[in-house]
Design an enzyme around this catalytic site. Structure first.
Site, PDB file in Angstrom:
ATOM      1  CE  LYS A 134      51.738 -13.772  15.506  1.00  8.54           C
ATOM      2  NZ  LYS A 134      51.917 -12.432  14.933  1.00  8.54           N
TER       3      LYS A 134
ATOM      4  CG  ASP B 160      49.289 -11.525  12.009  1.00  9.73           C
ATOM      5  OD1 ASP B 160      49.109 -10.799  11.016  1.00  9.73           O
ATOM      6  OD2 ASP B 160      50.092 -11.241  12.921  1.00  9.73           O
ATOM      7  CG  MET B 161      47.055 -18.667   8.689  1.00 10.87           C
ATOM      8  SD  MET B 161      45.363 -18.963   9.230  1.00 10.87           S
ATOM      9  CE  MET B 161      44.418 -18.318   7.851  1.00 10.87           C
TER      10      MET B 161
ATOM     11  CD  GLN C  18      50.052 -20.095   7.567  1.00 10.07           C
ATOM     12  OE1 GLN C  18      49.233 -21.017   7.452  1.00 10.07           O
ATOM     13  NE2 GLN C  18      50.555 -19.734   8.738  1.00 10.07           N
TER      14      GLN C  18
ATOM     15  NE  ARG D  37      50.442  -9.688   6.361  1.00 11.52           N
ATOM     16  CZ  ARG D  37      50.207  -9.622   7.677  1.00 11.52           C
ATOM     17  NH1 ARG D  37      50.431 -10.653   8.452  1.00 11.52           N
ATOM     18  NH2 ARG D  37      49.742  -8.520   8.218  1.00 11.52           N
TER      19      ARG D  37
ATOM     20  CE  LYS E  16      59.819 -18.322   0.487  1.00  8.50           C
ATOM     21  NZ  LYS E  16      61.286 -18.537   0.554  1.00  8.50           N
ATOM     22  N   GLY E  17      54.816 -18.820   5.318  1.00 10.88           N
ATOM     23  CA  GLY E  17      54.318 -19.530   6.509  1.00 10.88           C
ATOM     24  C   GLY E  17      55.473 -19.822   7.441  1.00 10.88           C
TER      25      GLY E  17
ATOM     26  NE  ARG F 150      61.186 -12.559  12.288  1.00 13.91           N
ATOM     27  CZ  ARG F 150      59.942 -12.977  12.502  1.00 13.91           C
ATOM     28  NH1 ARG F 150      59.163 -12.363  13.341  1.00 13.91           N
ATOM     29  NH2 ARG F 150      59.468 -14.011  11.853  1.00 13.91           N
TER      30      ARG F 150
HETATM   31  C1  FAD Z   1      54.702  -8.699   6.514  1.00 16.83           C
HETATM   32  C2  FAD Z   1      54.802 -10.140   6.893  1.00 16.83           C
HETATM   33  C3  FAD Z   1      53.769 -10.714   7.615  1.00 16.83           C
HETATM   34  C4  FAD Z   1      53.827 -12.071   7.953  1.00 16.83           C
HETATM   35  N1  FAD Z   1      52.742 -12.651   8.563  1.00 16.83           N
HETATM   36  C5  FAD Z   1      52.744 -13.989   8.770  1.00 16.83           C
HETATM   37  C6  FAD Z   1      51.591 -14.670   9.260  1.00 16.83           C
HETATM   38  O1  FAD Z   1      50.539 -14.074   9.538  1.00 16.83           O
HETATM   39  N2  FAD Z   1      51.659 -16.019   9.436  1.00 16.83           N
HETATM   40  C7  FAD Z   1      52.801 -16.728   9.128  1.00 16.83           C
HETATM   41  O2  FAD Z   1      52.790 -17.964   9.272  1.00 16.83           O
HETATM   42  N3  FAD Z   1      53.911 -16.094   8.700  1.00 16.83           N
HETATM   43  C8  FAD Z   1      53.908 -14.769   8.501  1.00 16.83           C
HETATM   44  N4  FAD Z   1      55.030 -14.156   8.000  1.00 16.83           N
HETATM   45  C9  FAD Z   1      56.327 -14.889   7.963  1.00 16.83           C
HETATM   46  C10 FAD Z   1      56.521 -15.633   6.666  1.00 16.83           C
HETATM   47  O3  FAD Z   1      55.606 -16.695   6.607  1.00 16.83           O
HETATM   48  C11 FAD Z   1      57.949 -16.217   6.573  1.00 16.83           C
HETATM   49  O4  FAD Z   1      58.206 -17.098   7.583  1.00 16.83           O
HETATM   50  C12 FAD Z   1      59.075 -15.214   6.611  1.00 16.83           C
HETATM   51  O5  FAD Z   1      58.717 -14.023   5.984  1.00 16.83           O
HETATM   52  C13 FAD Z   1      60.300 -15.797   5.931  1.00 16.83           C
HETATM   53  O6  FAD Z   1      59.997 -16.181   4.592  1.00 16.83           O
HETATM   54  P1  FAD Z   1      60.478 -15.368   3.298  1.00 16.83           P
HETATM   55  O7  FAD Z   1      59.377 -15.345   2.323  1.00 16.83           O
HETATM   56  O8  FAD Z   1      60.985 -14.040   3.714  1.00 16.83           O
HETATM   57  O9  FAD Z   1      61.586 -16.280   2.640  1.00 16.83           O
HETATM   58  P2  FAD Z   1      62.917 -16.919   3.207  1.00 16.83           P
HETATM   59  O10 FAD Z   1      63.372 -17.824   2.143  1.00 16.83           O
HETATM   60  O11 FAD Z   1      62.716 -17.484   4.572  1.00 16.83           O
HETATM   61  O12 FAD Z   1      63.893 -15.706   3.339  1.00 16.83           O
HETATM   62  C14 FAD Z   1      64.433 -15.025   2.204  1.00 16.83           C
HETATM   63  C15 FAD Z   1      65.608 -14.205   2.641  1.00 16.83           C
HETATM   64  O13 FAD Z   1      65.232 -13.285   3.655  1.00 16.83           O
HETATM   65  C16 FAD Z   1      66.056 -13.467   4.811  1.00 16.83           C
HETATM   66  N5  FAD Z   1      65.204 -13.457   5.969  1.00 16.83           N
HETATM   67  C17 FAD Z   1      63.994 -14.006   6.091  1.00 16.83           C
HETATM   68  N6  FAD Z   1      63.522 -13.822   7.330  1.00 16.83           N
HETATM   69  C18 FAD Z   1      64.492 -13.135   8.002  1.00 16.83           C
HETATM   70  C19 FAD Z   1      64.625 -12.639   9.309  1.00 16.83           C
HETATM   71  N7  FAD Z   1      63.681 -12.790  10.187  1.00 16.83           N
HETATM   72  N8  FAD Z   1      65.751 -11.980   9.628  1.00 16.83           N
HETATM   73  C20 FAD Z   1      66.721 -11.777   8.749  1.00 16.83           C
HETATM   74  N9  FAD Z   1      66.652 -12.227   7.478  1.00 16.83           N
HETATM   75  C21 FAD Z   1      65.573 -12.901   7.114  1.00 16.83           C
HETATM   76  C22 FAD Z   1      66.668 -14.835   4.706  1.00 16.83           C
HETATM   77  O14 FAD Z   1      67.926 -14.869   5.322  1.00 16.83           O
HETATM   78  C23 FAD Z   1      66.746 -15.055   3.228  1.00 16.83           C
HETATM   79  O15 FAD Z   1      67.948 -14.559   2.731  1.00 16.83           O
HETATM   80  C24 FAD Z   1      54.985 -12.824   7.616  1.00 16.83           C
HETATM   81  C25 FAD Z   1      56.019 -12.235   6.897  1.00 16.83           C
HETATM   82  C26 FAD Z   1      55.942 -10.923   6.521  1.00 16.83           C
HETATM   83  C27 FAD Z   1      57.048 -10.334   5.719  1.00 16.83           C
END
Ligand code: FAD
Length: 300
Positions: A91, A125-126, A154, A176, A179-180, A281
């Site tokens: 980050k 990372d963003m 994002q 990468r 969603k953000g 988380r």
């Molecule tokens: C490898 C990776 C790198 C990332 N890097 C960044 C970044 O640099 N900048 C940034 O802004 N965001 C980052 N993110 C976070 C991302 O933006 C989302 O906030 C996060 O992944 C949740 O979105 P989702 O696409 O999983 O969908 P969601 O709709 O949020 O989740 C889908 C399903 O997964 C489950 N779920 C999601 N997160 C969790 C959790 N933490 N614990 C348990 N269950 C969960 C939910 O319960 C739901 O059922 C990253 C995510 C990943 C996987």
């Protein structure tokens, strides 16, 4: 999120660190680089590769940014020595962006240079929107100097499709797509669940159209399924994409992706600053937070 879930999440700061620690241990590899390497080895046995992240952000002291920079250099050395397949994720605010842009750029350049000499890739990372322009510019400058650098877009940001148009074409550009995670104003970010999903898929198509390598970072099974359809329709080879997930989140989805024959990278956070990350988380997943509350008040 329901009213009850919001209440539970609101009460998280009252939960003793020990209890958060027990539940959070599935999301964090441990305190040390050795813990991260050993987690990466277990994931490798499942067929997944890794990206490692030292926990900590929003550093406001240059000495702390220096300490984290040195830890990142050691992490790169440890990955190279262990011979495992892992990138590092960093980050910008951890390496000094909240102090000055110059300090951050110097530290990130030290990391990318060190990593490039050891054939380890770096993902920047963003973070939240005030850092977006700087981070995208930093990514381009580091790519030109060292070549081993990718960054993150994002899908909730309204600007993302135009940011994709400004990226260089081809597999050497590695993005990468997530969603953000930050709370952003509606004027610049989509807020609706379906709107974010729709923009995610548009962004994914646009990245593939430019031949860019995409880390499809989501646990949203709907998006995973749509991404697989897009990959099949476009006839993409394994060098065009990988899926990415966070450690400890939805292992059954991880197994489904690997079972489908797709490459999967798991984001492995570690380090003594695990508390803030773990609470984030838990906030994202009220079901788990609910278990924490039940454990605390003796309901199980
Ligand atoms: C490898 C990776 C790198 C990332 N890097 C960044 C970044 O640099 N900048 C940034 O802004 N965001 C980052 N993110 C976070 C991302 O933006 C989302 O906030 C996060 O992944 C949740 O979105 P989702 O696409 O999983 O969908 P969601 O709709 O949020 O989740 C889908 C399903 O997964 C489950 N779920 C999601 N997160 C969790 C959790 N933490 N614990 C348990 N269950 C969960 C939910 O319960 C739901 O059922 C990253 C995510 C990943 C996987």
């Amino acid at each position: 999120m329901s009213l009850f879930d919001r209440m539970v999440v609101g009460m998280l700061p009252l939960v003793p660190r020990g209890i958060v620690g027990i539940v959070a241990s599935r999301y964090v590899a441990g305190n040390t680089v050795e813990d991260a390497i050993s987690t990466a080895r277990s994931l490798a046995a499942e067929g997944a590769v890794a990206t490692m992240d030292i926990l900590g952000e929003e550093v406001r002291d240059a000495a702390v940014a220096e300490r984290f920079t040195l830890q990142y250099l050691q992490l790169v050395d440890a990955i190279a020595a262990a011979g495992i397949s892992s990138t590092v994720s960093v980050k910008p605010t951890m390496l000094g962006l909240d102090i000055t842009e110059e300090l951050c750029e110097q530290n990130v350049a030290r990391l990318c240079g060190h990593a490039s000499e050891r054939s380890v890739r770096v993902a920047i990372d963003m973070e939240d929107h005030p850092t977006t322009d700087f981070t995208l510019g930093l990514h381009m400058r580091m790519r030109e100097r060292f070549g081993n650098v990718g960054t993150v877009l994002q899908a909730y940001m309204r600007r993302t499709l135009s940011d994709i148009e400004a990226l260089p074409e081809g597999r050497e550009c590695q993005i990468r797509l997530c969603k953000g995670i930050y709370v952003e104003p509606e004027s610049i970010a989509y807020k609706g669940y379906d709107e974010v999903r729709a923009n995610y898929l548009k962004a994914l198509e646009a990245l593939f159209e430019r031949g860019i390598f995409v880390g499809i970072a989501t646990h949203d099974e709907y998006l995973v399924d749509r991404a697989v359809e897009i990959i099949k329709r476009r006839g993409l080879e394994p060098d065009a994409y990988e899926f990415q997930m966070l450690l400890g989140v939805l292992p059954q989805l991880r197994a489904k992706i690997l079972g489908g024959g797709h490459a999967l990278r798991v984001y492995i956070p570690y380090g003594p600053d695990w508390y803030a990350y773990s609470v984030r988380r838990l906030r994202e997943n009220p079901k788990v937070a609910r278990h924490v509350m039940r454990a605390m008040i003796g309901l199980r």
